[in-house]
Design an enzyme around this catalytic site. Structure first.
Site, mmCIF file in Angstrom:
data_model
loop_
_atom_site.group_PDB
_atom_site.id
_atom_site.type_symbol
_atom_site.label_atom_id
_atom_site.label_comp_id
_atom_site.label_asym_id
_atom_site.label_seq_id
_atom_site.Cartn_x
_atom_site.Cartn_y
_atom_site.Cartn_z
ATOM 1 N N ASN A 41 0.806 -1.363 0.113
ATOM 2 C CA ASN A 41 0.126 -0.164 0.028
ATOM 3 C C ASN A 41 0.900 1.275 0.000
ATOM 4 O OD1 ASN A 41 -2.382 1.484 0.095
ATOM 5 N ND2 ASN A 41 -2.879 0.846 2.051
ATOM 6 N N HIS A 126 -14.007 -4.919 11.392
ATOM 7 C CA HIS A 126 -13.388 -3.528 12.125
ATOM 8 C C HIS A 126 -14.699 -2.736 12.487
ATOM 9 C CE1 HIS A 126 -9.585 -3.421 9.804
ATOM 10 N NE2 HIS A 126 -9.542 -4.374 10.583
ATOM 11 N N ARG A 151 -12.801 -6.112 16.013
ATOM 12 C CA ARG A 151 -11.853 -5.059 16.610
ATOM 13 C C ARG A 151 -12.469 -3.615 16.909
ATOM 14 N NH1 ARG A 151 -7.184 -2.432 12.614
ATOM 15 N NH2 ARG A 151 -8.733 -0.903 11.980
ATOM 16 N N TYR A 163 -6.271 6.806 13.192
ATOM 17 C CA TYR A 163 -6.207 5.634 12.342
ATOM 18 C C TYR A 163 -7.646 4.662 12.829
ATOM 19 C CZ TYR A 163 -5.612 0.675 11.709
ATOM 20 O OH TYR A 163 -6.074 -0.602 11.027
ATOM 21 N N ASP A 226 -6.051 -2.098 17.726
ATOM 22 C CA ASP A 226 -4.885 -1.847 17.077
ATOM 23 C C ASP A 226 -4.373 -0.425 17.657
ATOM 24 O OD1 ASP A 226 -3.824 -2.089 13.528
ATOM 25 O OD2 ASP A 226 -2.570 -1.544 15.542
ATOM 26 N N HIS A 228 -1.353 0.493 16.505
ATOM 27 C CA HIS A 228 -0.978 1.328 15.144
ATOM 28 C C HIS A 228 0.506 1.540 15.557
ATOM 29 C CE1 HIS A 228 -1.145 1.978 10.933
ATOM 30 N NE2 HIS A 228 -2.020 1.001 11.011
ATOM 31 N N GLU A 252 -2.623 -4.857 19.408
ATOM 32 C CA GLU A 252 -1.986 -5.101 18.229
ATOM 33 C C GLU A 252 -0.900 -3.860 18.027
ATOM 34 O OE1 GLU A 252 -4.330 -5.584 14.706
ATOM 35 O OE2 GLU A 252 -2.760 -4.770 13.430
ATOM 36 N N ASP A 253 0.385 -4.082 17.497
ATOM 37 C CA ASP A 253 1.140 -3.124 17.139
ATOM 38 C C ASP A 253 1.256 -1.858 18.226
ATOM 39 O OD1 ASP A 253 0.757 -3.419 13.607
ATOM 40 O OD2 ASP A 253 2.380 -4.258 14.700
ATOM 41 N N GLU A 278 2.478 -7.156 11.234
ATOM 42 C CA GLU A 278 1.975 -6.893 9.662
ATOM 43 C C GLU A 278 3.123 -6.313 8.936
ATOM 44 O OE1 GLU A 278 -1.571 -4.487 11.181
ATOM 45 O OE2 GLU A 278 -0.653 -2.915 9.791
ATOM 46 N N ARG A 299 1.226 -11.595 12.915
ATOM 47 C CA ARG A 299 0.256 -10.637 12.025
ATOM 48 C C ARG A 299 0.714 -10.857 10.589
ATOM 49 N NH1 ARG A 299 -4.058 -8.851 11.901
ATOM 50 N NH2 ARG A 299 -3.728 -6.715 11.389
ATOM 51 N N HIS A 328 -2.960 -10.530 8.885
ATOM 52 C CA HIS A 328 -3.370 -9.048 8.703
ATOM 53 C C HIS A 328 -4.150 -9.189 7.323
ATOM 54 C CE1 HIS A 328 -1.575 -5.331 6.491
ATOM 55 N NE2 HIS A 328 -2.476 -4.981 7.438
ATOM 56 N N ASP A 332 -6.001 -3.610 1.539
ATOM 57 C CA ASP A 332 -4.849 -3.640 0.959
ATOM 58 C C ASP A 332 -4.035 -4.937 0.729
ATOM 59 O OD1 ASP A 332 -4.394 -1.846 3.459
ATOM 60 O OD2 ASP A 332 -2.434 -2.892 3.047
ATOM 61 N N GLU A 355 -7.710 -11.504 10.207
ATOM 62 C CA GLU A 355 -8.585 -9.787 10.063
ATOM 63 C C GLU A 355 -9.394 -10.022 8.710
ATOM 64 O OE1 GLU A 355 -5.750 -6.948 9.566
ATOM 65 O OE2 GLU A 355 -7.237 -5.482 9.511
ATOM 66 N N TRP A 419 2.888 6.525 12.222
ATOM 67 C CA TRP A 419 1.366 6.400 11.870
ATOM 68 C C TRP A 419 0.673 5.284 12.255
ATOM 69 C CZ3 TRP A 419 -1.484 3.696 8.124
ATOM 70 C CH2 TRP A 419 -2.873 4.262 8.230
HETATM 71 C C1 GCO Z 1 -4.373 -3.447 10.119
HETATM 72 C C2 GCO Z 1 -3.558 -2.643 9.553
HETATM 73 C C3 GCO Z 1 -4.102 -1.687 8.588
HETATM 74 C C4 GCO Z 1 -2.737 -0.794 7.939
HETATM 75 C C5 GCO Z 1 -2.745 -0.834 6.384
HETATM 76 C C6 GCO Z 1 -1.589 -0.069 5.676
HETATM 77 O O1 GCO Z 1 -4.422 -3.666 11.428
HETATM 78 O O2 GCO Z 1 -5.311 -3.853 9.264
HETATM 79 O O3 GCO Z 1 -2.927 -1.856 10.666
HETATM 80 O O4 GCO Z 1 -4.984 -0.577 8.553
HETATM 81 O O5 GCO Z 1 -2.954 0.241 8.408
HETATM 82 O O6 GCO Z 1 -2.767 -2.179 6.011
HETATM 83 O O7 GCO Z 1 -1.899 -0.092 4.437
HETATM 84 MG MG MG Z 2 -2.619 -3.276 12.418
#
Ligand code: GCO
Ligand code: MG
Length: 419
Positions: A41, A126, A151, A163, A226, A228, A252-253, A278, A299, A328, A332, A355, A419
């Site tokens: 992406n 989501h 989520r 996000y 997440d 992120h 997550e993350d 991811e 992920r 993941h 995208d 996901e 981000w």
């Molecule tokens: C998720 C991811 C996505 C990413 C995206 C970036 O948990 O699905 O964090 O939302 O931000 O895949 O291209």
């Molecule tokens: Mg994520």
């Protein structure tokens, strides 16, 4: 060598049915077709070039059956190893060759990976919202769609975008709350949009969100969140600890994961399960996290970790530590990448969850995925191969336009932030 199994032709398509995708098509001398997802992406053209200009010319004429040898040839042969662009390109070729192999055997791919270890793959959707009512409506909407794990992403007071929550601010007020928002982070623009961030506001708000959600929906519903990549290790430890009363399925993350040592600090402070990876693209990214039992879910999707050949090895390594898959699956990752992850997910024992954000109709019309979603489980389908296709004519009607993921800056002083 089976007659006609040499790679005769390979093409890369960069189109935008619903959003930008990079798709690889490999054809054998006997006419068998395999597809691979090569989408990164915001950096689509780099992967397309790596394939067109460097990898595809050197695989023409190779025996399509020799998947492991082709993987090693492309990984070790490039000298310059790893990274998202390289590993996604290799992943696409790997997916296409597995698709061909399963079509030649006339079985769905998971049958070649050990057969079905489950009825279907548990998925999560989501939910999001700008306030508690929107969040509750969005959760109910996803429950009505059949999701059994959800989520939750929430707007943060004082921030005008966050996000995972589309359309925050004036435009979301009064929006039919709970309607599925197709949160597409990559904005079609010549430059990334810039968003602002405030960690303190986020850390103060999230426990209130999950307290409200648990009060509304009870203790059983598996809830995921997440972060992120936005927290420091101690902030991540604080969030994990503050959410323990709400018993999350995973966080997550939590923090940028280039330095995996920092997960030791997080693990010392909280029992909230952790998912990461991811943005990883190699088994080596996971080594310390597995061996020190620092995470609970992997992920990586097939499309970003080097393909089915590579991700299978990662999952088998994770299984030694009772760590499970948590693949993941945003929009995208194309339906091809999604299908590949599902076939692998059907077969491995240490499957956790997938996901499933769900692509829109433009995307599905082009890829015609066979996978189905029912009672919270996704099944990859029973036709030979991956169970996807690629309508080249229809795809070509959706022109690629550059789109970039946002850049984040701290609200307080404008410093670039993850981000
Ligand atoms: C998720 C991811 C996505 C990413 C995206 C970036 O948990 O699905 O964090 O939302 O931000 O895949 O291209
Ligand atoms: Mg994520």
């Amino acid at each position: 060598m089976a007659i006609g199994m040499n790679i005769a032709k390979a093409d890369v398509f960069v189109h935008s049915p619903g959003r930008n995708f990079v798709t690889l098509k490999i054809v054998t001398e006997s006419g068998l077709v395999g597809y691979g997802d090569a989408t990164v992406n915001g950096r689509e053209l780099s992967v397309a070039s790596y394939l067109r200009d460097h990898l595809l010319p050197i695989i023409i004429g190779r025996d399509a059956q020799n998947i492991e040898d082709t993987w090693q040839y492309l990984y070790r042969g490039s000298y310059w190893r790893r990274g998202p662009i390289t590993m996604t390109a290799i992943a696409a070729i790997d997916m296409a060759l597995w698709d061909i192999k399963a079509k030649a055997a006339n079985v769905p791919l998971y049958q070649l990976l050990g057969g079905a270890s489950r009825v279907g793959c548990l998925a999560y959707g989501h939910a999001s919202g700008s306030d508690f009512k929107e969040i509750f409506d969005s959760i109910r909407y996803h429950q009505e769609k059949g999701y059994r794990a959800i989520r939750v992403q929430a707007a943060v007071p004082s921030l005008n975008s966050v996000y995972g929550v589309p359309g925050i601010g004036k435009s979301s007020k009064g929006k039919s709350a709970g309607k599925r928002h197709d949160y597409e982070p990559a904005q079609r623009s010549s430059k990334p949009v810039e968003e602002e961030w405030d960690t303190r506001a986020y850390l103060n708000h999230m426990p209130k969100v999950f307290e409200a959600v648990r009060n509304e929906f009870g203790p059983e519903l598996p809830l995921l969140h997440d972060a992120h990549h936005r927290l420091t290790p101690i902030e991540a430890a604080r969030l994990g600890k503050s959410l323990e009363p709400y018993d999350l399925f995973w966080l997550e993350d939590l923090t940028p994961a280039e330095n995996t040592d920092v997960f030791r600090l997080i693990r010392q402070h909280t029992t909230t399960p952790i998912a990461v990876g991811e943005v990883f693209n190699s088994i080596f990214d996971y080594k310390a996290l597995f061996e020190e039992q620092l995470i609970d879910y992997v992920r990586s999707p097939v499309s970003h970790a080097g393909g089915i050949t590579a991700l299978r090895k990662i999952f088998d390594y994770a299984a030694i530590y009772q760590i499970k898959s948590g693949v993941h699956g945003p929009t995208d990752v194309s339906p091809i990448g999604h299908a590949a992850s599902l076939h692998l997910g059907m077969a491995i024992h240490n499957y956790g969850i997938s996901e499933y954000m769900q692509h829109n109709s433009e995307t599905n019309d082009v890829f015609e995925p066979e996978y189905t979603f029912k009672d919270g489980l996704i099944h990859p389908g029973t036709s030979a191969g991956l169970g996807v296709s690629y309508n080249e004519k229809l795809a070509a009607s959706f022109e690629y336009k550059p789109a970039y993921l946002p850049v984040n800056r701290l609200k307080i002083d404008g410093t670039v932030h993850d981000w």
